[in-house]
Design a protein around this motif. Structure first.
Motif, short mmCIF file in Angstrom:
data_model
loop_
_atom_site.label_atom_id
_atom_site.label_comp_id
_atom_site.label_asym_id
_atom_site.label_seq_id
_atom_site.Cartn_x
_atom_site.Cartn_y
_atom_site.Cartn_z
N GLU A 12 19.66 56.94 -35.85
CA GLU A 12 18.47 56.17 -35.47
C GLU A 12 18.97 55.04 -34.58
OE1 GLU A 12 16.40 55.52 -39.32
OE2 GLU A 12 15.18 57.20 -38.65
N THR A 14 17.68 53.01 -32.41
CA THR A 14 16.94 51.74 -32.37
C THR A 14 15.61 51.97 -33.07
OG1 THR A 14 15.95 50.07 -30.94
CG2 THR A 14 15.86 52.34 -30.13
N TYR A 15 15.03 50.92 -33.61
CA TYR A 15 13.67 51.06 -34.13
C TYR A 15 12.65 50.52 -33.13
CZ TYR A 15 15.26 52.51 -38.80
OH TYR A 15 15.80 53.19 -39.85
N GLU A 36 21.76 45.84 -33.37
CA GLU A 36 22.06 47.28 -33.19
C GLU A 36 23.54 47.54 -32.93
OE1 GLU A 36 19.43 48.83 -30.18
OE2 GLU A 36 17.63 48.32 -31.34
N GLY A 61 14.75 57.56 -33.51
CA GLY A 61 14.51 56.12 -33.64
C GLY A 61 13.25 55.88 -34.44
N PRO A 64 14.53 56.65 -28.80
CA PRO A 64 15.95 56.66 -28.43
C PRO A 64 16.19 56.45 -26.93
CG PRO A 64 15.20 58.85 -29.10
CD PRO A 64 14.13 57.90 -29.46
N PRO A 249 19.80 51.76 -37.14
CA PRO A 249 20.21 51.04 -35.92
C PRO A 249 21.31 49.98 -36.15
CG PRO A 249 17.83 51.27 -35.96
CD PRO A 249 18.33 51.82 -37.26
#
Ligand SMILES: C[S@@+](CC[C@H](N)C(=O)[O-])C[C@H]1O[C@@H](n2cnc3c(N)ncnc32)[C@H](O)[C@@H]1O
Ligand code: SF4
Ligand code: SF4
Lengths: 343, 89
Positions: A12, A14-15, A36, A61, A64, A249
């Motif tokens: 994952e 990044t959120y 991150e 994510g 992404p 992340p």
């Protein structure tokens, strides 16, 4: 118990995301994940994953494609002989991005839509993006890479399922994933608005069966059932710590992408230890691995190695304790709480 | 699948050999463990060899009669084609 071999890694990256789907399973509190991992740290994670026997990596994510180093990470995965899968909503997937993804060695792309028609789709996504997503789908369908179209089904779009299937056919995708919304993260928060009716579940099931028969050999339809409407839970993660691991992340290593919601559970971080050690020894992975942790009714149940007691995160969210039988199970003393949602 | 077809692995499908000689089929969203015959069969798919050629090679390699190899190879490839793990050009 000794750790089995991990096969599949979910990165994952990044959120962060430019959309605001009410059904998103991502965590609500993003503060903890803001720091991150760097490109170098993700590359190390991929190398360690390959060395411990992982064969497949999913980049997701959040969105992404908001990570500008995505191409580099796909190339790193490909170089380590990992099967590289990208899970995206497609709003940034222009020609240049598609070229770079393929050049990096991507094996498969999954692109999600919110609904088959623009008005509803944009309303669900909270942004005017459907047309751009269709462009991305056509762009990828025309290239030499495997493509899955994904649509999450919930109360507001269940009735459009035939149109989703028709769209998938028109686009010529080889694989369609129709996933009933799973209630984690935002979806859990919004569950009373999202939960489909029993009639919707019945009609969609019949529509999927009919389409499968008609499209056999041309398009594979993966239908993810709703455990809110089944008597037994899903075999979540195929058993906790059995084949899947997720890196969030910020580098936290999770046995399930939804596990960060389990308050009180501590997760080890790739910044402080190797992926292999965390997989084999961390408290979070050991806690619910195998069947030794099980309470009744699972402990003496014949299905305990079929569904592994269901989902730990759902037990936590609905019954208040991750160590209980999944309340989606009709044998759980908390089953009524889950049923109360749609009855 | 007919003996004259020339199958190949589907898009997004990869055959992977492990250090110990075992094999896996990597597909979108999963990995399937393969038995020895299935791995040997899939290794021969290249979009040029026919099902007949492949069955012939397998019959020789595993010392079984050609008719049986034809039937079993055709069935295996048909099953995999239904899930799009194998495709016809
Ligand atoms: C969290 S998203 C991240 C990737 C990208 N932002 C997207 O939406 O396609 C990963 C995948 O899970 C699906 N998804 C999101 N929330 C879900 C939920 N509550 N239940 C089931 N699938 C969900 C999305 O459609 C997408 O295919
Ligand atoms: S499901 Fe994907 S696109 Fe929608 S909000 Fe979540 S991360 Fe963004
Ligand atoms: S009691 Fe436990 S093992 Fe038995 S079906 Fe329910 S969740 Fe599965």
């Amino acid at each position: 118990m000794t750790a089995p071999r991990a096969l599949s890694l979910l990165c994952e990256l990044t959120y962060r995301c430019n959309l605001a789907c009410p059904y998103c399973y991502n965590p609500l509190d993003l503060r903890r994940f803001r720091d991150e991992l760097t490109t170098a740290e993700w590359s190390r994670v991929l190398a360690e994953a390959a060395a411990m026997g992982v064969v497949q990596v999913h980049f997701s994510g959040g969105e992404p494609l908001l990570r500008t180093d995505l191409y580099e990470l796909i190339a790193a995965a490909h170089g380590a002989e990992l099967y590289a899968n990208l899970i995206t909503q497609g709003t940034f997937l222009d020609d240049a991005a598609a070229d770079r993804l393929l050049a990096a060695g991507l094996d498969h792309v999954q692109i999600s839509i919110q609904a088959p028609d623009e008005g509803l789709a944009d309303w669900i996504a909270g942004a005017r993006v459907h047309a751009r997503k269709l462009d991305a789908l056509r762009r990828i369908a025309g290239r030499n890479v495997a493509l899955t179209l994904n649509c999450v089904l919930h109360h507001d779009n269940h009735d459009s399922v035939d149109a989703v299937i028709a769209l998938a056919e028109r686009l010529g995708v080889g694989r369609l994933e129709l996933a009933n919304v799973q209630f984690y993260g935002w979806a859990f928060r919004n569950r009373s608005a999202l939960v489909p009716t029993r009639e919707q579940i019945r009609r969609t099931g019949a529509a999927v069966d009919a389409a499968r028969g008609r499209l056999r050999g041309r398009m594979e339809i993966v239908y993810v059932a709703s455990d809110y409407f089944s008597d037994f839970p899903k075999p979540c993660m195929n058993g906790w710590g059995s084949t899947f691991l997720t890196v969030a992340p910020n580098g936290d290593v999770l046995p399930c992408p939804a596990a960060s919601a389990i308050s009180g559970m501590r997760f080890d971080n790739v910044r402080e230890g190797s992926l292999a050690t965390i997989w084999a020894e961390s408290e979070a992975f050991q806690r619910y691995r195998g069947t030794g942790w099980m309470p009744e009714p699972c402990r003496s149940c014949a299905r305990r190695e079929i569904d592994w007691g269901g989902c730990r995160c759902q037990a936590f969210l609905v019954a208040g304790d991750a160590g209980l039988t999944d309340p989606a199970c009709s044998l759980s003393p908390h089953h009524a709480r889950l049923q109360a949602l749609h009855e | 699948m007919n003996a004259s077809e020339r199958p190949r692995l589907g898009r997004g499908v990869r055959l992977r050999r492990e250090g110990d000689g075992s094999a896996m089929l990597l597909v979108p969203e999963g990995a399937l463990m393969l038995n020895g015959t299935a791995a040997a069969t899939l290794e021969l798919l290249d979009g040029h060899r026919t099902v007949g050629d492949i069955a012939g090679a397998l019959a020789e390699r595993f010392d079984v009669d050609v008719e049986r190899a034809q039937r079993e190879t055709g069935e295996l490839l048909q099953r995999l084609a239904e899930r799009r793990f194998v495709e016809l050009p």
